[in-house]
Design a protein around this motif. Structure first.
Motif, PDB file in Angstrom:
ATOM      1  N   TYR A 302       1.095  -0.951  -0.087  1.00 50.33           N
ATOM      2  CA  TYR A 302       0.225  -0.296   0.259  1.00 50.33           C
ATOM      3  C   TYR A 302       1.431   1.328   0.060  1.00 50.33           C
ATOM      4  O   TYR A 302       1.723   1.444   0.986  1.00 50.33           O
ATOM      5  CB  TYR A 302      -1.136   0.206   0.844  1.00 50.33           C
ATOM      6  CG  TYR A 302      -2.082  -0.919   1.491  1.00 50.33           C
ATOM      7  CD1 TYR A 302      -3.414  -1.251   1.298  1.00 50.33           C
ATOM      8  CD2 TYR A 302      -1.322  -2.680   1.735  1.00 50.33           C
ATOM      9  CE1 TYR A 302      -4.468  -1.835   1.000  1.00 50.33           C
ATOM     10  CE2 TYR A 302      -2.100  -3.260   2.080  1.00 50.33           C
ATOM     11  CZ  TYR A 302      -3.797  -3.040   1.578  1.00 50.33           C
ATOM     12  OH  TYR A 302      -4.719  -4.479   1.156  1.00 50.33           O
ATOM     13  N   VAL A 304       2.308   5.377   0.462  1.00 46.79           N
ATOM     14  CA  VAL A 304       1.754   6.312   1.253  1.00 46.79           C
ATOM     15  C   VAL A 304       2.065   7.435   1.084  1.00 46.79           C
ATOM     16  O   VAL A 304       3.876   7.986   0.776  1.00 46.79           O
ATOM     17  CB  VAL A 304       2.573   5.676   2.706  1.00 46.79           C
ATOM     18  CG1 VAL A 304       2.056   6.936   3.986  1.00 46.79           C
ATOM     19  CG2 VAL A 304       2.117   4.412   3.755  1.00 46.79           C
ATOM     20  N   TYR A 305       1.810   8.375   0.279  1.00 46.58           N
ATOM     21  CA  TYR A 305       2.301   9.613  -0.110  1.00 46.58           C
ATOM     22  C   TYR A 305       2.995  10.728   0.914  1.00 46.58           C
ATOM     23  O   TYR A 305       2.159  10.716   2.085  1.00 46.58           O
ATOM     24  CB  TYR A 305       1.625   9.697  -1.037  1.00 46.58           C
ATOM     25  CG  TYR A 305       1.178   9.017  -2.271  1.00 46.58           C
ATOM     26  CD1 TYR A 305       2.035   8.917  -2.657  1.00 46.58           C
ATOM     27  CD2 TYR A 305      -0.192   8.370  -1.912  1.00 46.58           C
ATOM     28  CE1 TYR A 305       2.405   8.047  -4.481  1.00 46.58           C
ATOM     29  CE2 TYR A 305      -0.060   7.160  -3.381  1.00 46.58           C
ATOM     30  CZ  TYR A 305       0.694   7.304  -4.056  1.00 46.58           C
ATOM     31  OH  TYR A 305       0.772   6.057  -5.837  1.00 46.58           O
ATOM     32  N   LEU A 311      -4.417   7.415   6.885  1.00 44.85           N
ATOM     33  CA  LEU A 311      -4.623   6.764   5.958  1.00 44.85           C
ATOM     34  C   LEU A 311      -5.238   5.676   6.304  1.00 44.85           C
ATOM     35  O   LEU A 311      -5.045   5.434   7.353  1.00 44.85           O
ATOM     36  CB  LEU A 311      -2.773   6.148   5.281  1.00 44.85           C
ATOM     37  CG  LEU A 311      -2.476   4.748   4.241  1.00 44.85           C
ATOM     38  CD1 LEU A 311      -3.181   4.864   2.884  1.00 44.85           C
ATOM     39  CD2 LEU A 311      -1.477   4.274   5.251  1.00 44.85           C
ATOM     40  N   LEU A 386       6.647  -0.237   7.453  1.00 43.20           N
ATOM     41  CA  LEU A 386       6.341   0.877   6.407  1.00 43.20           C
ATOM     42  C   LEU A 386       8.034   1.606   5.979  1.00 43.20           C
ATOM     43  O   LEU A 386       9.110   1.200   7.394  1.00 43.20           O
ATOM     44  CB  LEU A 386       6.284   2.136   7.666  1.00 43.20           C
ATOM     45  CG  LEU A 386       6.261   3.687   6.246  1.00 43.20           C
ATOM     46  CD1 LEU A 386       4.956   3.667   5.414  1.00 43.20           C
ATOM     47  CD2 LEU A 386       6.120   5.354   7.603  1.00 43.20           C
ATOM     48  N   ILE A 416       4.784  10.303  12.385  1.00 42.53           N
ATOM     49  CA  ILE A 416       3.494   9.324  11.881  1.00 42.53           C
ATOM     50  C   ILE A 416       3.773   9.018  12.675  1.00 42.53           C
ATOM     51  O   ILE A 416       4.090   8.344  13.884  1.00 42.53           O
ATOM     52  CB  ILE A 416       4.350   8.492  10.781  1.00 42.53           C
ATOM     53  CG1 ILE A 416       4.503   9.550   9.674  1.00 42.53           C
ATOM     54  CG2 ILE A 416       2.918   7.689  10.204  1.00 42.53           C
ATOM     55  CD1 ILE A 416       5.467   8.280   8.452  1.00 42.53           C
TER      56      ILE A 416
END
Length: 420
Positions: A302, A304-305, A311, A386, A416
């Motif tokens: 997935y 993550v921008y 998110l 991540l 984050i």
């Protein structure tokens, strides 16, 4: 039951035809359900036409389904009888779910229960296998269980009811037929009241089984602890149960386990050993057995921008640009934006993964990190990472990577947070 919509399984044989007549006579709202397995040539189509005509004569609805039974048995490597049973109940369940029927009625009778008892006895079974066919099992109801085959036949003849004879019922290559024709008939000859005595015995067995099930339910309430989507069973009190084989069978049979020596072996096995059934996994993890449903693990990624916001999939992460870093925690990390390559990616962990745990010098295999942190197998499988260019930035919810930390030269900081 009087107002319920009922599906009556009807083969065209005397048992199911009598059940159909009795249901109509009782004023029940029934629809016949007939399976054409195409195993007996023109006779199979004759059975189907008979059931269609029966429904018309009784003024009720009928559902009919044709099956490629031989193909199904070949593809699933099972017997023809097992294939027919699986196909039949798959379809019945589909009708119950999609057409608003409340219950399925089947024409099982006392002789069927005796035959099932003897089949299970010949194969080896516990008390549940000797307790007979239940009158009701979920949405399946068997109204004729109290009656013998002779009772049903006598009713059909008295009321001039027509039915279809199935020639395969006399074929002794099938175990049930062999037991019915060669064993049950001899038992009834030896003792004319054998079936009635058996019914009384089976009531006693059912009562005993109820006591056993109540006890097992109490044991489960003590030993089985839900932990997210797994069940943890403490080993020490489990090992104290006696006889342990009987307890293991009673506690775990509903999860599809059959290799009982392997299950027992888990009690003293090394951590990480497991036993798999068709539906569940039982894992030894230190002082516990961990029970979980089998689920196909799909490794997905997935992106993550680099933008502030929330998110939501596969885990909830909140991204913020902040002026200063605070103390990191397992759920919150602060990263040097310049050290990252976007988009970051969320993925599952894989064997061979390693990272540089925050606050430590040097790298560490993720498997070793999990072991040191006492992370069980199921939690590892659900662990998200991540990553930046496939380098681990954060073992989400556990530890950040040292390489991406904020230092004296950092100009842009990203915070984050794992949102519960």
């Amino acid at each position: 039951m009087q107002k319920a919509r009922l599906l009556v399984a009807c083969s065209g044989g005397v048992d199911s035809v009598v059940l159909a007549h009795l249901s109509v006579k009782a004023g029940l709202n029934i629809t016949l359900a007939h399976c054409n397995f195409h195993l007996r040539g023109t006779d199979s189509n004759g059975d189907e036409n008979f059931v269609r005509d029966l429904a018309k004569d009784l003024g009720i609805g009928v559902e009919v389904k044709s099956f490629k039974t031989k193909k199904y048995a070949r593809e699933n490597r099972g017997s023809m009888q097992m294939a027919a049973r699986e196909l039949r109940y798959q379809w019945f369940n589909e009708l119950l779910a999609t057409k608003g029927f409340d219950y399925l009625l089947t024409a099982h009778h006392a002789d069927d229960s005796l035959e099932t008892f003897l089949i299970n006895l010949s194969r080896g079974t516990g008390i549940d296998g000797l307790s007979g066919i239940p009158v009701q099992n979920g949405k399946v109801v068997r109204p004729l269980l109290e009656f013998s085959q002779n009772d049903i036949m006598a009713y059909a003849k008295k009321h001039h009811i027509q039915w279809r004879e199935d020639s395969s019922n006399s074929d002794t290559k099938y175990l049930r037929n062999k037991i019915r024709l060669e064993l049950v008939s001899k038992l009834k000859e030896l003792h004319p009241a054998f079936l009635e005595n058996f019914k009384r015995t089976q009531v006693h067995l059912q009562d005993t089984n109820s006591l056993v099930q109540n006890h097992l339910k109490e044991i489960k309430s003590i030993l089985f602890a839900e932990d997210g989507d797994v069940i943890k069973i403490a080993l020490e009190p489990l090992q104290e149960l006696h006889p342990i084989e009987a307890y293991l069978y009673g506690l775990f049979k509903e999860y599809g386990f059959t290799e009982w020596d392997d299950v027992k072996g888990l009690l003293h096995a090394m951590s990480g050993k497991e036993v798999i059934s068709k539906t569940h996994r039982l894992l030894k993890d230190r002082e516990y057995l961990i029970l979980s449903e089998l689920k196909n693990r799909v490794n997905e990624t997935y992106p993550v921008y680099n933008k502030e916001g929330l998110l939501r999939s596969p885990v909830k992460l909140k991204l913020e640009n902040v002026e200063a870093a605070e103390k990191s925690s397992p759920d919150t990390i602060f990263l040097d934006k310049k050290k990252l390559n976007f988009p970051l990616v969320l993925r599952n962990w894989e064997k061979g993964d390693y990272f540089y745990p925050y606050g430590m010098k040097g790298g560490k295999k993720l498997s070793k990190f999990f072991k040191d942190e006492k992370v069980d197998v199921f939690s590892k499988e659900k662990q998200w990472l991540l990553c930046s260019d496939n380098e681990i930035v954060w073992v989400v919810g556990r530890r950040a990577d040292e390489r991406f930390k904020v230092d004296g030269s950092t100009q842009n900081i990203i915070k984050i947070t794992l949102v519960a």
